[in-house]
Design an enzyme around this catalytic site. Structure first.
Site, mmCIF file in Angstrom:
data_model
loop_
_atom_site.group_PDB
_atom_site.id
_atom_site.type_symbol
_atom_site.label_atom_id
_atom_site.label_comp_id
_atom_site.label_asym_id
_atom_site.label_seq_id
_atom_site.Cartn_x
_atom_site.Cartn_y
_atom_site.Cartn_z
ATOM 1 N N ARG A 104 3.037 47.284 3.674
ATOM 2 C CA ARG A 104 2.782 47.343 5.116
ATOM 3 C C ARG A 104 2.805 48.817 5.506
ATOM 4 O O ARG A 104 3.138 49.670 4.705
ATOM 5 C CB ARG A 104 3.740 46.465 5.926
ATOM 6 C CG ARG A 104 5.096 46.209 5.398
ATOM 7 C CD ARG A 104 5.990 47.430 5.302
ATOM 8 N NE ARG A 104 6.017 48.154 6.551
ATOM 9 C CZ ARG A 104 6.316 49.420 6.698
ATOM 10 N NH1 ARG A 104 6.622 50.162 5.638
ATOM 11 N NH2 ARG A 104 6.318 50.029 7.864
ATOM 12 N N GLY A 105 2.460 49.076 6.762
ATOM 13 C CA GLY A 105 2.299 50.463 7.187
ATOM 14 C C GLY A 105 0.821 50.794 7.089
ATOM 15 O O GLY A 105 0.183 50.536 6.047
ATOM 16 N N ALA A 106 0.264 51.342 8.175
ATOM 17 C CA ALA A 106 -1.198 51.475 8.268
ATOM 18 C C ALA A 106 -1.842 52.219 7.084
ATOM 19 O O ALA A 106 -2.759 51.691 6.446
ATOM 20 C CB ALA A 106 -1.555 52.129 9.605
ATOM 21 N N ASN A 149 1.438 51.043 18.068
ATOM 22 C CA ASN A 149 2.420 51.097 16.978
ATOM 23 C C ASN A 149 3.316 49.863 17.076
ATOM 24 O O ASN A 149 3.174 49.046 18.010
ATOM 25 C CB ASN A 149 3.241 52.395 17.050
ATOM 26 C CG ASN A 149 4.047 52.622 15.778
ATOM 27 O OD1 ASN A 149 3.509 52.542 14.668
ATOM 28 N ND2 ASN A 149 5.332 52.881 15.895
ATOM 29 N N LYS A 150 4.210 49.730 16.137
ATOM 30 C CA LYS A 150 5.080 48.545 16.034
ATOM 31 C C LYS A 150 5.665 48.137 17.378
ATOM 32 O O LYS A 150 6.079 48.995 18.164
ATOM 33 C CB LYS A 150 6.196 48.870 15.028
ATOM 34 C CG LYS A 150 7.205 47.784 14.757
ATOM 35 C CD LYS A 150 6.605 46.441 14.428
ATOM 36 C CE LYS A 150 5.583 46.486 13.322
ATOM 37 N NZ LYS A 150 4.760 45.219 13.251
ATOM 38 N N GLN A 163 12.039 46.715 9.621
ATOM 39 C CA GLN A 163 11.550 47.874 8.851
ATOM 40 C C GLN A 163 12.501 49.070 8.955
ATOM 41 O O GLN A 163 12.622 49.863 8.029
ATOM 42 C CB GLN A 163 10.165 48.316 9.363
ATOM 43 C CG GLN A 163 9.042 47.363 9.057
ATOM 44 C CD GLN A 163 8.789 46.407 10.205
ATOM 45 O OE1 GLN A 163 9.699 46.050 10.945
ATOM 46 N NE2 GLN A 163 7.556 45.980 10.371
ATOM 47 N N ARG A 187 -5.091 42.140 8.292
ATOM 48 C CA ARG A 187 -4.280 42.577 9.436
ATOM 49 C C ARG A 187 -5.209 43.338 10.391
ATOM 50 O O ARG A 187 -5.881 44.278 9.968
ATOM 51 C CB ARG A 187 -3.110 43.460 8.982
ATOM 52 C CG ARG A 187 -2.101 42.677 8.119
ATOM 53 C CD ARG A 187 -0.788 43.404 7.970
ATOM 54 N NE ARG A 187 -0.022 43.402 9.200
ATOM 55 C CZ ARG A 187 1.058 44.161 9.392
ATOM 56 N NH1 ARG A 187 1.469 44.990 8.443
ATOM 57 N NH2 ARG A 187 1.726 44.103 10.533
ATOM 58 N N ASP A 222 -0.591 52.744 14.200
ATOM 59 C CA ASP A 222 -1.577 51.912 13.499
ATOM 60 C C ASP A 222 -2.988 52.162 13.989
ATOM 61 O O ASP A 222 -3.962 51.873 13.283
ATOM 62 C CB ASP A 222 -1.233 50.432 13.663
ATOM 63 C CG ASP A 222 -0.168 50.032 12.668
ATOM 64 O OD1 ASP A 222 0.980 50.486 12.834
ATOM 65 O OD2 ASP A 222 -0.496 49.328 11.700
#
Ligand code: MRU
Length: 362
Positions: A64-66, A264-265, A213, A106, A254
């Site tokens: 995960r993570g862009a 973002n998250k 996270q 995603r 992201d």
């Protein structure tokens, strides 16, 4: 197939670190993903040999993570090229299908679509070459994307570190570190660069409900590097801002729209509001592959909606009554006016507005 750390197949991860979110085997026929859902308890790699497994790994957040999911998708396209013996149109169709599958994994992180489009552009140029040379070329391009991301992280890290005062306490949200990128990290790249420059920094890591996270990944990375870190639950951030304990906030992204709005998250917008209310800088660090100049503003950014059970079920136990669902937008949008600066490998976007974005886009 799973591999423990003893079997760590990546003797030399591209980033030079001792772990890596995702790597392509030297033979170009397998991908290794660090099983991030098991961190910090187990450091275990999953071996993947086809696109469908890579897609599931991205969707289910093994990786995960862009930037990291973009790199994983690029490596997935290498596997797709290896699985196709046909030439020309049939080859292109196979790769387009693989790309469409991966893009659907995603929706918010634009790096995913960006990396796939880069790979498809190359595929279009060599569709009639022999299969072995096609795989070689795809692997070389995917590794370039990976290497360039690490390089970008280091560059934006240095740039951002200039704004970090000695002795700063830095709040970060989610994980925008080596685990979320090709290595080194974006927001954590800024923190690492400040630390490497000899500044005494300490970090408050938002736990980041529901996937944790911050608690599981950010603290794992920073602790491993000897950078002081404490975990706070997301609802404690206001308290620490109010007490004057937080010098600045830095997060990843992201997708950044043309006007500087930042996705973002989920929870990031709240951090930005708090930073503004308490007169503290709120910084974003991201590679240019996270910028979507086709997207006019944050309103046009697709927000991933994840399953209710990811919120209601913790470690196998449900914390909501049967029949009650949870809401789970995976990301939120912070308006450009709340962002003090965006650090990229092309330079800093400051002030954060469309003119500054256009200047760096050229
Ligand atoms: O849902 P995740 O864990 O993929 O979300 C990750 C983030 O929100 C990160 O901050 C973002 O991708 C930037 S990573 C350098």
């Amino acid at each position: 197939m799973t591999l423990s750390q003893d079997h760590l197949p990546i003797k030399a991860p591209l980033s030079g670190a001792s772990y890596s979110a995702v790597e392509l085997a030297p033979e170009n026929d397998r991908v290794w993903m660090l099983e991030q859902r098991e961190l910090p308890d187990h450091e275990r790699y999953l071996e993947m040999t086809d696109v469908a497994t890579i897609e599931a790994g991205i969707r289910d957040m093994v990786v995960r993570g862009a930037p990291a999911i973009g790199i994983a998708a690029a490596y997935g396209m290498v596997l797709a090229a290896g699985a196709c013996r046909q030439g020309d149109q049939a080859y292109l169709r196979a790769l387009q299908d693989a790309g469409a599958l991966l893009k659907g994994a995603r929706p918010t992180a634009v790096n995913l679509a960006w990396a796939i489009d880069e790979m498809l552009a190359l595929a279009a140029k060599h569709a009639s070459a022999d299969p072995a040379s096609r795989v070689e070329q795809m692997a070389s391009r995917a590794r370039d994307i990976h290497r360039a991301d690490v390089e970008a992280c280091r560059t934006m890290g240095k740039l951002g570190a200039e704004r970090v005062p000695d002795g700063a306490t830095i709040l970060t949200h989610c994980n925008a570190g080596a685990l979320a990128t090709g290595g080194y990290g974006t927001a954590l790249g800024v923190i690492r660069a400040a630390h490497e420059a000899g500044k005494k920094v300490k970090v408050l890591a938002d736990e980041t409900r529901p996937y944790l996270q911050g608690a599981r990944l950010t603290s794992w990375e920073l602790h491993r590097d000897g950078i002081p870190v404490e975990v706070i639950t997301d609802n404690m951030a206001a308290h620490f801002f109010q007490r004057g304990e937080i010098s600045l906030a830095v997060v990843g992204s992201d997708r950044i729209a043309r006007n500087g709005d930042v996705a973002n998250k989920i929870g990031t917008y709240g951090v930005a509001c708090l930073a503004r209310l308490h007169d503290r800088p709120f910084y974003v660090a991201a590679p240019w592959s996270t910028v979507d100049m086709k997207c006019a503003s944050g309103e046009a950014i697709p927000i991933e909606q994840r399953a209710s059970r990811e919120v209601t079920v913790i470690a196998g136990k449900s914390f909501a009554p049967d029949g009650v669902n949870a809401r789970y937008p995976g990301f939120d949008v912070t308006p450009a006016r709340l962002v003090s600066a965006i650090f990229t490998e092309r330079g800093a976007v400051d002030p954060v507005c469309e003119d500054s974005m256009q200047r760096l886009a050229r």
